[in-house]
Design a protein around this motif. Structure first.
Motif, PDB file in Angstrom:
ATOM      1  N   SER A 171      78.208  18.519 126.618  1.00  0.00           N
ATOM      2  CA  SER A 171      78.506  18.300 125.045  1.00  0.00           C
ATOM      3  C   SER A 171      78.280  16.928 124.854  1.00  0.00           C
ATOM      4  O   SER A 171      78.329  16.105 125.584  1.00  0.00           O
ATOM      5  CB  SER A 171      80.074  18.672 124.833  1.00  0.00           C
ATOM      6  OG  SER A 171      80.806  17.643 125.373  1.00  0.00           O
ATOM      7  N   VAL A 172      78.256  16.570 123.520  1.00  0.00           N
ATOM      8  CA  VAL A 172      78.183  15.398 122.887  1.00  0.00           C
ATOM      9  C   VAL A 172      79.206  14.437 123.598  1.00  0.00           C
ATOM     10  O   VAL A 172      78.785  13.389 123.867  1.00  0.00           O
ATOM     11  CB  VAL A 172      78.202  15.310 121.243  1.00  0.00           C
ATOM     12  CG1 VAL A 172      78.342  13.949 120.813  1.00  0.00           C
ATOM     13  CG2 VAL A 172      76.961  15.883 120.865  1.00  0.00           C
ATOM     14  N   GLY A 173      80.499  14.685 123.488  1.00  0.00           N
ATOM     15  CA  GLY A 173      81.443  14.095 123.954  1.00  0.00           C
ATOM     16  C   GLY A 173      81.370  13.816 125.356  1.00  0.00           C
ATOM     17  O   GLY A 173      81.728  12.641 125.758  1.00  0.00           O
ATOM     18  N   GLU A 174      80.940  14.885 126.359  1.00  0.00           N
ATOM     19  CA  GLU A 174      80.842  14.403 127.642  1.00  0.00           C
ATOM     20  C   GLU A 174      79.686  13.602 127.987  1.00  0.00           C
ATOM     21  O   GLU A 174      79.809  12.588 128.762  1.00  0.00           O
ATOM     22  CB  GLU A 174      80.563  15.891 128.329  1.00  0.00           C
ATOM     23  CG  GLU A 174      81.755  16.856 128.171  1.00  0.00           C
ATOM     24  CD  GLU A 174      81.352  17.927 128.692  1.00  0.00           C
ATOM     25  OE1 GLU A 174      82.183  18.944 128.833  1.00  0.00           O
ATOM     26  OE2 GLU A 174      80.216  18.512 128.712  1.00  0.00           O
ATOM     27  N   ALA A 175      78.390  13.721 127.321  1.00  0.00           N
ATOM     28  CA  ALA A 175      77.558  12.698 127.350  1.00  0.00           C
ATOM     29  C   ALA A 175      77.660  11.366 127.009  1.00  0.00           C
ATOM     30  O   ALA A 175      77.448  10.492 127.699  1.00  0.00           O
ATOM     31  CB  ALA A 175      76.203  13.388 126.564  1.00  0.00           C
ATOM     32  N   LEU A 176      78.590  11.203 125.961  1.00  0.00           N
ATOM     33  CA  LEU A 176      78.724   9.955 125.732  1.00  0.00           C
ATOM     34  C   LEU A 176      79.708   9.163 126.597  1.00  0.00           C
ATOM     35  O   LEU A 176      79.604   8.198 126.783  1.00  0.00           O
ATOM     36  CB  LEU A 176      79.417   9.703 124.017  1.00  0.00           C
ATOM     37  CG  LEU A 176      78.614   9.975 122.894  1.00  0.00           C
ATOM     38  CD1 LEU A 176      79.273  10.168 121.666  1.00  0.00           C
ATOM     39  CD2 LEU A 176      77.739   8.770 122.789  1.00  0.00           C
ATOM     40  N   ALA A 177      80.669   9.966 127.083  1.00  0.00           N
ATOM     41  CA  ALA A 177      81.669   9.393 128.104  1.00  0.00           C
ATOM     42  C   ALA A 177      81.047   9.151 129.384  1.00  0.00           C
ATOM     43  O   ALA A 177      81.295   7.858 129.843  1.00  0.00           O
ATOM     44  CB  ALA A 177      82.721  10.397 128.274  1.00  0.00           C
ATOM     45  N   ALA A 178      79.943   9.915 129.642  1.00  0.00           N
ATOM     46  CA  ALA A 178      79.183   9.674 130.996  1.00  0.00           C
ATOM     47  C   ALA A 178      78.472   8.200 131.002  1.00  0.00           C
ATOM     48  O   ALA A 178      78.192   7.797 132.069  1.00  0.00           O
ATOM     49  CB  ALA A 178      78.562  10.773 131.291  1.00  0.00           C
ATOM     50  N   ILE A 179      77.774   7.999 129.624  1.00  0.00           N
ATOM     51  CA  ILE A 179      77.268   6.356 129.624  1.00  0.00           C
ATOM     52  C   ILE A 179      78.177   5.380 129.175  1.00  0.00           C
ATOM     53  O   ILE A 179      77.774   4.283 129.054  1.00  0.00           O
ATOM     54  CB  ILE A 179      75.942   6.780 128.905  1.00  0.00           C
ATOM     55  CG1 ILE A 179      76.311   6.972 127.241  1.00  0.00           C
ATOM     56  CG2 ILE A 179      75.278   7.812 129.340  1.00  0.00           C
ATOM     57  CD1 ILE A 179      75.395   6.611 126.391  1.00  0.00           C
ATOM     58  N   GLY A 180      79.471   5.738 129.046  1.00  0.00           N
ATOM     59  CA  GLY A 180      80.299   4.813 128.564  1.00  0.00           C
ATOM     60  C   GLY A 180      80.541   4.342 127.119  1.00  0.00           C
ATOM     61  O   GLY A 180      80.717   3.085 126.858  1.00  0.00           O
ATOM     62  N   TYR A 181      79.911   5.049 125.922  1.00  0.00           N
ATOM     63  CA  TYR A 181      79.893   4.892 124.772  1.00  0.00           C
ATOM     64  C   TYR A 181      80.636   5.912 124.003  1.00  0.00           C
ATOM     65  O   TYR A 181      80.108   6.239 122.818  1.00  0.00           O
ATOM     66  CB  TYR A 181      78.578   4.696 124.459  1.00  0.00           C
ATOM     67  CG  TYR A 181      77.969   3.160 124.909  1.00  0.00           C
ATOM     68  CD1 TYR A 181      78.217   2.045 124.074  1.00  0.00           C
ATOM     69  CD2 TYR A 181      77.241   3.139 126.050  1.00  0.00           C
ATOM     70  CE1 TYR A 181      77.733   0.937 124.429  1.00  0.00           C
ATOM     71  CE2 TYR A 181      76.854   1.795 126.385  1.00  0.00           C
ATOM     72  CZ  TYR A 181      77.039   0.699 125.617  1.00  0.00           C
ATOM     73  OH  TYR A 181      76.568  -0.640 125.996  1.00  0.00           O
ATOM     74  N   LEU A 182      81.742   6.413 124.417  1.00  0.00           N
ATOM     75  CA  LEU A 182      82.545   7.085 123.663  1.00  0.00           C
ATOM     76  C   LEU A 182      83.768   6.542 123.315  1.00  0.00           C
ATOM     77  O   LEU A 182      84.557   6.237 123.960  1.00  0.00           O
ATOM     78  CB  LEU A 182      82.969   8.486 124.410  1.00  0.00           C
ATOM     79  CG  LEU A 182      84.052   9.302 123.480  1.00  0.00           C
ATOM     80  CD1 LEU A 182      83.282  10.058 122.277  1.00  0.00           C
ATOM     81  CD2 LEU A 182      84.347  10.740 124.503  1.00  0.00           C
ATOM     82  N   GLY A 183      83.704   5.683 121.907  1.00  0.00           N
ATOM     83  CA  GLY A 183      84.749   5.020 121.589  1.00  0.00           C
ATOM     84  C   GLY A 183      85.755   5.599 120.811  1.00  0.00           C
ATOM     85  O   GLY A 183      86.098   6.872 121.062  1.00  0.00           O
ATOM     86  N   THR A 184      86.891   4.833 120.285  1.00  0.00           N
ATOM     87  CA  THR A 184      88.093   5.361 119.803  1.00  0.00           C
ATOM     88  C   THR A 184      88.247   4.760 118.332  1.00  0.00           C
ATOM     89  O   THR A 184      88.953   5.177 117.650  1.00  0.00           O
ATOM     90  CB  THR A 184      89.163   4.527 120.409  1.00  0.00           C
ATOM     91  OG1 THR A 184      89.436   3.414 120.635  1.00  0.00           O
ATOM     92  CG2 THR A 184      89.367   5.432 121.810  1.00  0.00           C
ATOM     93  N   SER A 185      87.335   3.902 117.782  1.00  0.00           N
ATOM     94  CA  SER A 185      87.677   3.309 116.581  1.00  0.00           C
ATOM     95  C   SER A 185      86.832   4.378 115.630  1.00  0.00           C
ATOM     96  O   SER A 185      86.086   5.305 115.929  1.00  0.00           O
ATOM     97  CB  SER A 185      86.711   1.935 116.324  1.00  0.00           C
ATOM     98  OG  SER A 185      85.429   2.132 116.287  1.00  0.00           O
TER      99      SER A 185
END
Length: 436
Positions: A171-185
């Motif tokens: 998923s998009v969310g999983e992929a972003l978390a895996a590269i360290g760029y799933l932010g919170t803002s």
């Protein structure tokens, strides 16, 4: 050949920009001078790391929002709204090194020059300046395209987009978390304007020898998600009369999509099938399922709708003839968008001041500025593309044309930061007076 001698009010800007641009082009580089940096891959992460380092070296604040958009804030007027500028760092598979990345690098260097002018007392801005790398503009790994800016502007739902999966099931969310760029803002809350510069991805500027394109509107776009369903069987043992070959049906769909353009005046409609998945995709199996994505674009929505309706009828005829099921659904429909007349005129004025030629034009391709123009007055600028080639390794733009664009973008941003588009209406889906 560079279309116009580079305008160089500050030659050191040009040198620093070119050094950085050609360095970033080495990240995810392919053997024929392209790049492979699909969204939320390791190569995409490395370009984002470079972006972050560039900003932090200058003391700019960097934040990542909840869909992976990356913002670098140059604080020029504390507490004020922000003018945004940027593009995207992700690429198509084996894509070009200019598409998207040029706009981000140009924005970073324009922002650095703006900060210098403010520090030296040459510019007194009303707003802060934010450089942005929009997530997944290309839409190659995760569909649809223009994802990050569409979530930011409210055109797409964040939770739905975060759940979108690629061909491997990530998923998009999983992929972003895996590269360290799933932010919170959620990114900048108050926006006073947006500017984006991009290679044209067409031949007009190069053929006419013009340095800059001032984009006044975008084409209407619609995609079709198509499934062709047959029956799996043995390629050697199944009689031809007994076959229900989904790939044969898909081949007919592809030709129907291409040939529909010939039924309309030349140049008014473009179409293609750009993605196809075949199952089970074995050399000795008649295929049971093919998934395709078709793309239809025209300046006139009526043409797209007529083409779409004719295709839907013909898909069903093909399905009946081959004893298949063809299911096509509409998705990713994007209306014409119109940029503010004042923003187009601003580009013309800046070009004149820099001694650069300019012309008004449309964009047939989608860009993040199309989404941004729905929430704030937006400016879209083009520079020439050699042979009009894009989304491939052969994509190319001359250094001099890129430098001209950096100077023009810097001048446009200086105007936006001092209120050039304050109070300007941005019609978005309807032409302003004098447009259309």
């Amino acid at each position: 050949m560079t279309t116009t001698p580079p305008a160089e009010p500050h030659a050191d800007i040009a040198q620093r920009f070119l050094e950085d641009f050609h360095h970033v082009a080495t990240i995810g580089a392919t053997e024929h001078q392209g790049v492979e940096r699909q969204a939320a891959t390791d190569a995409d992460r490395r370009t984002r790391d470079w972006f972050t380092a560039f900003a932090r070296e200058r003391g700019w604040q960097v934040e990542c929002d909840h869909i992976g958009n990356l913002f670098a804030t140059v604080e020029l007027r504390p507490g004020a709204p922000a003018v945004l500028t940027g593009s995207h760092l992700d690429s198509q598979p084996r894509g070009g090194r200019f598409d998207g990345a040029y706009g981000v690098l140009a924005s970073l260097h324009a922002a650095a020059e703006i900060e210098r002018r403010v520090r030296d007392g040459q510019l007194r801005p009303d707003y802060n300046l934010v450089v942005v790398d929009w997530f997944n503009e290309e839409g190659s790994r995760f569909a649809p395209s223009i994802m990050g800016s569409s979530v930011y502007t409210g055109l797409m739902d964040r939770d739905e987009i975060a759940a979108v999966r690629d061909a491997e099931g990530t998923s998009v969310g999983e992929a972003l978390a895996a590269i360290g760029y799933l932010g919170t803002s959620t990114g900048p809350e108050e926006v006073a304007g947006y500017a984006e510069i991009h290679i044209e991805q067409g031949r007009i500027l190069e053929q006419e020898g013009i340095a800059l394109g001032a984009v006044d509107s975008s084409w209407y776009t619609q995609k079709l998600d198509i499934e062709v369903l047959g029956e799996q069987s043995h390629t050697g043992a199944t009689a031809m009369a007994d076959r229900r070959d989904a790939l044969v049906g898909a081949a007919q769909v592809i030709m129907l999509v291409r040939d529909i353009c010939s039924e309309f005046p030349d140049g008014t409609l473009v179409s293609s099938v750009g993605q196809m998945t075949v199952e089970p995709n074995s050399p000795i199996v008649v295929n049971s399922r093919v998934h395709l994505v078709a793309d239809l674009r025209a300046n006139d929505p009526v043409i797209v709708q007529q083409a779409r309706d004719r295709l839907m009828e013909r898909f069903q005829r093909a399905a009946e003839a081959e004893r298949l099921e063809i299911v096509a659904r509409d998705f990713d429909i994007r209306p014409n968008r119109y940029y503010p007349e004042a923003g187009v005129a601003l580009q013309e004025r800046v070009a004149a001041e820099l001694g650069l030629s300019v012309r008004r034009m449309q964009t047939m391709a989608g860009h993040d500025s199309v989404a941004m123009n729905t929430i704030t007055p937006s400016v879209m600028m083009f520079i020439p593309s050699v042979d009009g080639v894009s989304h491939c390794e052969r994509e190319f733009t001359e250094d001099g044309d890129m430098v001209n664009g950096v100077h023009a973008l810097t001048a446009v941003l200086a105007e936006l930061l001092t209120g050039a588009l304050d109070g300007v209406e941005y019609p978005g889906s309807a032409p302003a007076e004098g447009q259309g």
